[in-house]
Motif scaffolding. Structure first.
Motif, PDB file in Angstrom:
ATOM      1  N   ASN A  40       0.820  -1.210   0.000  1.00  0.00           N
ATOM      2  CA  ASN A  40       0.000   0.000   0.000  1.00  0.00           C
ATOM      3  C   ASN A  40       0.856   1.261   0.000  1.00  0.00           C
ATOM      4  N   THR A  41       1.999   1.226   0.680  1.00  0.00           N
ATOM      5  CA  THR A  41       2.914   2.368   0.637  1.00  0.00           C
ATOM      6  C   THR A  41       3.443   2.573  -0.773  1.00  0.00           C
ATOM      7  N   LEU A  42       3.732   1.474  -1.463  1.00  0.00           N
ATOM      8  CA  LEU A  42       4.214   1.563  -2.838  1.00  0.00           C
ATOM      9  C   LEU A  42       3.151   2.168  -3.755  1.00  0.00           C
ATOM     10  N   VAL A  43       1.899   1.715  -3.606  1.00  0.00           N
ATOM     11  CA  VAL A  43       0.816   2.261  -4.431  1.00  0.00           C
ATOM     12  C   VAL A  43       0.629   3.748  -4.157  1.00  0.00           C
ATOM     13  N   ILE A  44       0.640   4.136  -2.897  1.00  0.00           N
ATOM     14  CA  ILE A  44       0.487   5.554  -2.539  1.00  0.00           C
ATOM     15  C   ILE A  44       1.623   6.387  -3.122  1.00  0.00           C
ATOM     16  N   THR A  45       2.848   5.862  -3.033  1.00  0.00           N
ATOM     17  CA  THR A  45       4.008   6.588  -3.555  1.00  0.00           C
ATOM     18  C   THR A  45       3.931   6.763  -5.065  1.00  0.00           C
ATOM     19  N   VAL A  46       3.575   5.685  -5.772  1.00  0.00           N
ATOM     20  CA  VAL A  46       3.504   5.751  -7.238  1.00  0.00           C
ATOM     21  C   VAL A  46       2.454   6.757  -7.683  1.00  0.00           C
ATOM     22  N   ILE A  47       1.261   6.695  -7.080  1.00  0.00           N
ATOM     23  CA  ILE A  47       0.188   7.606  -7.486  1.00  0.00           C
ATOM     24  C   ILE A  47       0.524   9.050  -7.119  1.00  0.00           C
ATOM     25  N   THR A  48       1.229   9.243  -6.001  1.00  0.00           N
ATOM     26  CA  THR A  48       1.593  10.598  -5.585  1.00  0.00           C
ATOM     27  C   THR A  48       2.639  11.216  -6.513  1.00  0.00           C
ATOM     28  N   LEU A  49       3.620  10.415  -6.925  1.00  0.00           N
ATOM     29  CA  LEU A  49       4.728  10.949  -7.726  1.00  0.00           C
ATOM     30  C   LEU A  49       4.394  11.066  -9.206  1.00  0.00           C
ATOM     31  N   ASP A  50       3.499  10.231  -9.700  1.00  0.00           N
ATOM     32  CA  ASP A  50       3.170  10.246 -11.120  1.00  0.00           C
ATOM     33  C   ASP A  50       1.949  11.139 -11.349  1.00  0.00           C
ATOM     34  N   HIS A  51       2.168  12.296 -11.953  1.00  0.00           N
ATOM     35  CA  HIS A  51       1.074  13.247 -12.166  1.00  0.00           C
ATOM     36  C   HIS A  51       0.111  12.795 -13.266  1.00  0.00           C
ATOM     37  N   MET A  52       0.460  11.752 -13.992  1.00  0.00           N
ATOM     38  CA  MET A  52      -0.449  11.228 -15.000  1.00  0.00           C
ATOM     39  C   MET A  52      -1.566  10.385 -14.373  1.00  0.00           C
ATOM     40  N   LEU A  53      -1.361   9.965 -13.136  1.00  0.00           N
ATOM     41  CA  LEU A  53      -2.356   9.138 -12.444  1.00  0.00           C
ATOM     42  C   LEU A  53      -3.231  10.040 -11.576  1.00  0.00           C
TER      43      LEU A  53
END
Length: 276
Positions: A43-56
Motif C-alpha cells: 500500500n505504501t508503494l501504491v500511494i508513492t507511485v500515485i503521488t509521484l506520477d502526475h499522470m495518475l
C-alpha cells in the motif's frame, strides 16, 4: 463510580481472551505479521507511485489511492496491537481506557442538545457484572455488550444497524452493480468478448468474496459457531484484503505498472550515478 446522573457498575479492567487456548497459535501470529508487512509495503508503494506520477490523477486512481491509504491505516491500527496483546501476553485493558471519554462525550451531548430532558435521559446504568473476559481479539462490540447485566436492547439495535449500514448497503450496491454488468454482457453475442470483459472483474470479485463471506458467515451463524472460529474468520477478513488490494490493482492496471517501471528506472539511475 458516579458521573453526574450516570451510574456505573464496572470492573477495573477487561481481559481480551481471543486466540487463547488455540493450539500452535503463535504460527498464526507469524502469519499475521507477514501479511501485515506485505500490506504496509504494497500500500505504501501504491500511494508513492500515485503521488509521484502526475499522470495518475483520474477518479479511478484517486479511489485506488484512498483504498490504499485506508488499508494502510486499518492494518496498522489492528495487527500490531493484536500481536502485542497475544504474543507478549498483554491481555488486560483498563476500563477507563475504554469508556470514560465515550461516556463524557455522551454526557455533554445530552446536556447541550436536550437540556430540559437531561435528568430524564441520563439515568441508565452501564453495568458489567457478569464477566470481564471478552471473547475476541479486540474490544469487539458484540461480545462486549453481552457481558452487561442490564438491558442491552439499545446495544443490540445499534449492532444490527451497524451491520446493515456497514455491510448490508455496500454489499447490496456491489451486487446491484454486477447485475447491471451481467445485463450489459448478456447483450454481447460473442462468447469470447464476454469472457474477456468478465476477466476484468475477477480481481474485484475475489476481494469482495474474501472480505464479505467471512463476515456473512459469522453474523449468520454467530449463535452456533465456536468463538475461536469467529475470531479466525474475522481476523482473516480484516488482514487479507489490505494485503491483496495493492497486488491485484497493480497487476491488473497497466498504467500503474508502467509508472512503477519508470520510477524503478529513475531510482536505479540515481543510485548508479550516486555510486559513481
Amino acid at each position: 463510580m458516579r458521573l453526574n446522573n450516570i451510574t456505573f457498575v464496572r470492573p477495573a479492567y477487561f481481559i481480551i481472551s481471543g486466540f487463547i487456548g488455540i493450539p500452535n497459535i503463535r504460527y498464526y501470529f507469524v502469519f499475521l505479521c507477514f501479511i501485515y508487512i506485505l500490506a504496509v509495503v504494497g500500500n505504501t508503494l501504491v500511494i508513492t507511485v500515485i503521488t509521484l506520477d502526475h499522470m495518475l490523477r483520474s477518479p479511478k486512481y484517486i479511489a485506488v489511492f484512498n483504498l490504499a491509504f485506508t488499508d494502510l491505516l486499518s492494518s496498522s491500527a489492528l495487527v500490531p496491537k493484536v500481536v502485542d496483546i497475544f504474543l507478549f501476553n498483554h491481555y488486560y485493558i483498563s476500563y477507563n481506557d475504554s469508556f470514560n471519554l465515550v461516556v463524557l462525550s455522551f454526557d455533554r451531548v445530552m446536556a447541550i442538545m436536550y437540556p430540559l430532558h437531561y435528568q430524564m435521559r441520563v439515568t441508565h446504568k452501564l453495568s458489567f457484572c457478569q464477566s470481564v473476559i471478552i471473547q475476541s481479539y479486540y474490544c469487539d462490540h458484540g461480545p462486549m455488550y453481552r457481558l452487561g447485566c442490564n438491558d442491552v436492547t439499545p446495544n443490540y439495535i445499534f449492532a444490527v444497524l451497524t451491520i446493515v449500514l456497514v455491510l448490508g448497503f455496500p454489499l447490496a450496491f456491489i451486487v446491484g452493480s454486477y447485475c447491471c454488468i451481467g445485463y450489459s454482457l448478456s447483450k454481447i453475442s460473442i462468447f469470447r468478448e464476454i469472457v474477456k470483459a468478465f476477466k476484468t472483474c475477477t480481481g474485484h470479485l475475489s476481494l469482495v468474496a474474501i472480505y464479505f463471506l467471512p463476515f456473512i458467515f459469522v453474523y449468520a451463524f454467530w449463535h452456533v459457531i465456536h468463538p475461536n472460529a469467529r475470531i479466525i474468520n474475522l481476523s482473516i477478513a480484516t488482514v487479507l484484503p489490505p494485503m491483496l488490494n495493492p497486488i491485484i490493482y497493480v497487476l491488473q492496471t497497466q498504467e500503474i505498472k508502467e509508472s512503477l517501471r519508470r520510477l524503478l528506472k529513475l531510482l536505479l539511475w540515481l543510485c548508479f550515478n550516486f555510486a559513481n
